[in-house]
Design an enzyme around this catalytic site. Structure first.
Site, PDB file in Angstrom:
ATOM      1  N   HIS A  64       0.680  -1.255   0.026  1.00  0.00           N
ATOM      2  CA  HIS A  64      -0.011   0.074   0.040  1.00  0.00           C
ATOM      3  C   HIS A  64       0.682   1.465  -0.066  1.00  0.00           C
ATOM      4  CE1 HIS A  64      -4.042  -2.090   1.010  1.00  0.00           C
ATOM      5  NE2 HIS A  64      -3.208  -2.950   1.386  1.00  0.00           N
ATOM      6  N   ASN A 121     -10.492  -2.409   3.060  1.00  0.00           N
ATOM      7  CA  ASN A 121      -9.987  -2.576   1.555  1.00  0.00           C
ATOM      8  C   ASN A 121     -11.596  -2.027   0.854  1.00  0.00           C
ATOM      9  OD1 ASN A 121      -7.463  -3.059   1.401  1.00  0.00           O
ATOM     10  ND2 ASN A 121      -7.780  -5.263   1.353  1.00  0.00           N
TER      11      ASN A 121
HETATM   12  C1  HEM Z   1      -1.916 -11.071   7.570  1.00  0.00           C
HETATM   13  C2  HEM Z   1      -2.424 -10.233   6.942  1.00  0.00           C
HETATM   14  C3  HEM Z   1      -1.810  -8.647   6.695  1.00  0.00           C
HETATM   15  C4  HEM Z   1      -0.928  -8.306   7.030  1.00  0.00           C
HETATM   16  C5  HEM Z   1       0.514  -8.828   7.806  1.00  0.00           C
HETATM   17  C6  HEM Z   1      -0.767  -6.651   6.690  1.00  0.00           C
HETATM   18  C7  HEM Z   1       0.337  -5.829   6.990  1.00  0.00           C
HETATM   19  C8  HEM Z   1       0.568  -4.726   6.229  1.00  0.00           C
HETATM   20  C9  HEM Z   1       1.464  -3.814   6.491  1.00  0.00           C
HETATM   21  C10 HEM Z   1       2.923  -4.058   7.254  1.00  0.00           C
HETATM   22  C11 HEM Z   1       1.201  -2.616   5.958  1.00  0.00           C
HETATM   23  C12 HEM Z   1       2.061  -1.473   6.082  1.00  0.00           C
HETATM   24  C13 HEM Z   1       1.693  -0.509   6.925  1.00  0.00           C
HETATM   25  C14 HEM Z   1       2.783   0.888   7.127  1.00  0.00           C
HETATM   26  O1  HEM Z   1       3.894   0.594   7.018  1.00  0.00           O
HETATM   27  O2  HEM Z   1       2.199   1.866   7.123  1.00  0.00           O
HETATM   28  C15 HEM Z   1      -0.131  -2.750   5.499  1.00  0.00           C
HETATM   29  C16 HEM Z   1      -0.833  -1.671   4.860  1.00  0.00           C
HETATM   30  C17 HEM Z   1      -2.060  -1.552   4.672  1.00  0.00           C
HETATM   31  N1  HEM Z   1      -3.007  -2.797   4.821  1.00  0.00           N
HETATM   32 FE1  HEM Z   1      -2.335  -4.705   5.420  1.00  0.00          FE
HETATM   33  N2  HEM Z   1      -1.921  -6.476   6.089  1.00  0.00           N
HETATM   34  C18 HEM Z   1      -2.788  -7.792   6.043  1.00  0.00           C
HETATM   35  C19 HEM Z   1      -3.898  -7.853   5.568  1.00  0.00           C
HETATM   36  C20 HEM Z   1      -4.757  -6.718   5.096  1.00  0.00           C
HETATM   37  C21 HEM Z   1      -6.228  -6.608   5.022  1.00  0.00           C
HETATM   38  C22 HEM Z   1      -7.141  -7.876   5.162  1.00  0.00           C
HETATM   39  C23 HEM Z   1      -6.601  -5.442   4.587  1.00  0.00           C
HETATM   40  C24 HEM Z   1      -7.770  -4.896   4.397  1.00  0.00           C
HETATM   41  C25 HEM Z   1      -9.025  -5.598   4.942  1.00  0.00           C
HETATM   42  C26 HEM Z   1      -5.590  -4.770   4.707  1.00  0.00           C
HETATM   43  C27 HEM Z   1      -5.531  -3.318   4.453  1.00  0.00           C
HETATM   44  C28 HEM Z   1      -4.310  -2.354   4.435  1.00  0.00           C
HETATM   45  C29 HEM Z   1      -4.119  -1.000   4.309  1.00  0.00           C
HETATM   46  C30 HEM Z   1      -5.485  -0.067   3.979  1.00  0.00           C
HETATM   47  C31 HEM Z   1      -3.111  -0.688   4.431  1.00  0.00           C
HETATM   48  C32 HEM Z   1      -2.326   0.869   4.256  1.00  0.00           C
HETATM   49  C33 HEM Z   1      -2.631   1.722   5.363  1.00  0.00           C
HETATM   50  C34 HEM Z   1      -2.383   2.920   4.922  1.00  0.00           C
HETATM   51  O3  HEM Z   1      -2.936   3.553   4.071  1.00  0.00           O
HETATM   52  O4  HEM Z   1      -1.383   3.641   5.677  1.00  0.00           O
HETATM   53  N3  HEM Z   1      -4.306  -5.509   4.939  1.00  0.00           N
HETATM   54  N4  HEM Z   1      -0.544  -4.008   5.967  1.00  0.00           N
END
Ligand code: HEM
Length: 486
Positions: A53, A125
């Site tokens: 992201h 999401n």
């Molecule tokens: C085991 C599952 C998941 C892991 C380990 C994971 C991990 C991460 C990590 C490490 C980031 C970066 C955070 C940062 O540096 O600011 C991220 C961003 C993001 N993830 Fe996940 N994620 C997972 C599943 C999901 C799911 C299921 C969704 C939505 C339903 C999701 C939505 C997002 C969004 C929207 C961002 C961006 C947030 C922003 O705008 O700063 N992720 N994710």
């Protein structure tokens, strides 16, 4: 009156155009700290981009609650009439910071609500489900979405190889390849909390809940070829549209809806309500409208307010909690850990992340601790202590989560029905939508070895023979077009 230019230490700068040198043709002076500071700062202007992201667009707004769900939750932010300031960041998953906005990908829909009881982050999401139900698979899955280690290119072969061996992904892949996989702008898509979360009321009763944010701008999508044309003109279409709409006073809005399930019903449903690859049928769990949010202010500084924003599913408030969803549980670790690496230990003190309510804790020191001891008293840097003005425990306690079972590594693919829900979604689409779904899927498979395609088509046939046949026929049309072009 113009402001006086200074070094970061506040000393006046009288010349910001020329280095200090030993004469016009002579070398630089080491003592020219202005120059040293300027070069050193430039070297530190980039922080690590988000591991996923990375490309995003954000704005500031307000959440208003109109419905009454006080029977389900004591969360102050969800009580009727409450207005809460908030931040939203939308994103694509796979692209790096410089990626084009109009790429086919899932969109992130991250919301931070600055409630009077702390920040509540809903990091969702634009899809109600996800590619996996066991977080153990997340790093593997993301490897297939990012660049190949040798070619340094994205690899459709890796993506379809993984999906052909992970049928739980097919529901989300169907959404990704459908119209919803390429929205025209962040304003033209829904947002979903996706996971099942917990709500609890003052009587200590728990309910399971799904959060949905429905666009009031209507859905609008591009086909792959329309998007290719748009990207040829501008790679920054989402930023232009979101920023432009808010500057022009056309504030986008989303309706907040929820689905509720009483706590004990979760043991009786035919599907696992904590499985992130499944939706809750609306016929069994009708949606209730409880409010809306509006985005009405652009950030003054993108880096400070959007790049520095740290959303985390670990940020909950009294009345809203987690659920046994395994992916949600892992995310409670992953995000705060990512922020400590990407932004630093005290990332919650950065203005965009700082709660707008009092903060007291006994954590001490560390990078960028600008605020000193935050326990409410200088001498109270340990706990328990006898200092009356120091922070004490308080607030409502979440009801206990009743869990049972033997700890083991259970095969999350055993006995799971990965086909019924994608079938229901496929059946909902009209003929034109299906034609585009098949074409997008066939295009995404270009260049993938036939043995992998055969393996994945078995799954599509199991979803519905029509779905499998539609992809086969779209693949034949594509190869005829390529043959004709040769
Ligand atoms: C085991 C599952 C998941 C892991 C380990 C994971 C991990 C991460 C990590 C490490 C980031 C970066 C955070 C940062 O540096 O600011 C991220 C961003 C993001 N993830 Fe996940 N994620 C997972 C599943 C999901 C799911 C299921 C969704 C939505 C339903 C999701 C939505 C997002 C969004 C929207 C961002 C961006 C947030 C922003 O705008 O700063 N992720 N994710």
């Amino acid at each position: 009156m113009s402001k006086r230019l200074t070094t970061t230490a506040g000393a006046p700068i009288t010349d910001n155009q020329n280095s200090a040198t030993a004469g016009e043709r002579g070398p630089l002076l080491m003592q020219d700290y202005q120059l040293l500071e300027k070069l050193a700062h430039q070297n530190r202007e980039r922080i690590p981009e988000r591991v996923v992201h990375a490309k995003g667009w954000g704005a500031i707004g307000t959440l208003k609650i109109t419905g009454d769900i006080s029977a389900y939750t004591c969360a102050k932010v969800l009580q009727p009439g409450t207005e809460t300031p908030m931040l939203a960041r939308f994103s694509t998953v796979a692209g790096e910071q410089g990626a084009a906005d109009h790429e086919r990908d899932v969109r992130g829909f991250a919301l931070k609500f600055y409630t009077e009881e702390g920040n509540w982050d809903l990091v969702g999401n634009n899809t109600p489900v996800f590619f996996l139900r066991d977080p153990y698979k997340f790093p593997d899955f993301i490897h297939t979405q990012k660049r190949h280690p040798k070619t340094n290119l994205r690899s459709p072969t890796a993506m379809w190889d993984y999906w052909s061996l992970s049928p739980e992904a097919l529901h989300q892949v169907t959404i990704l390849m459908s119209d919803r996989g390429l929205p025209v702008s962040p304003m033209h898509m829904n947002g979903y909390g996706s996971h099942t979360f917990g709500l609890w009321n003052e009587a200590g009763e728990r309910f399971w809940v799904k959060f949905h944010f429905k666009t009031q701008q209507g859905h609008a999508h591009f086909t792959n070829s329309e998007a290719a044309e748009v990207v040829g003109q501008s790679r920054e279409g989402y930023q232009e549209q979101l920023f432009g709409a808010i500057e022009a006073g056309n504030f986008p809005k989303w309706t907040l809806q929820i689905q509720i399930m009483p706590e004990t019903e979760a043991e009786k449903t035919s599907f696992n309500p904590f499985d992130l690859t499944k939706v809750w049928p609306h016929s069994d769990y009708p949606v209730m409208t409880i409010g809306e949010f509006e985005l009405n202010q652009n950030p003054e500084n993108y880096f400070a307010e959007i790049e520095n924003a740290a959303f985390s599913p670990s940020n909950t408030v009294p009345g809203i909690g987690a659920s046994p969803d395994k992916v949600l549980q892992a995310r409670i670790f992953s995000y705060a850990d990512a922020h400590r690496y990407r932004l630093g230990t005290h990332y919650e003190s950065l203005p965009v992340n700082a709660p707008k309510c009092p903060v007291h804790h006994y954590h001490k020191d560390g990078t960028m601790n600008a605020l000193g001891q935050r326990s409410g008293h200088t001498d109270a840097y340990y706990e328990p202590n006898s200092i009356s003005e120091s922070a004490k425990e308080g607030g409502l306690q979440e009801p206990p989560l009743k869990i049972s079972g033997d700890a083991d590594r259970y095969n999350h693919r055993d006995g799971n029905d990965d086909y019924s829900q994608p079938r229901a979604l496929h059946d909902l689409m009209d003929e034109n939508q299906r034609t585009r779904l098949y074409a997008n899927t066939a295009e995404a498979m270009a260049g993938v070895p036939e043995d992998i395609i055969s393996r994945v088509l078995v799954h599509y046939d199991l979803i519905s023979p029509e779905y499998g046949a539609g992809i086969r026929s779209a693949r034949s049309k594509l190869s005829e077009m390529h043959d004709a072009a040769d």
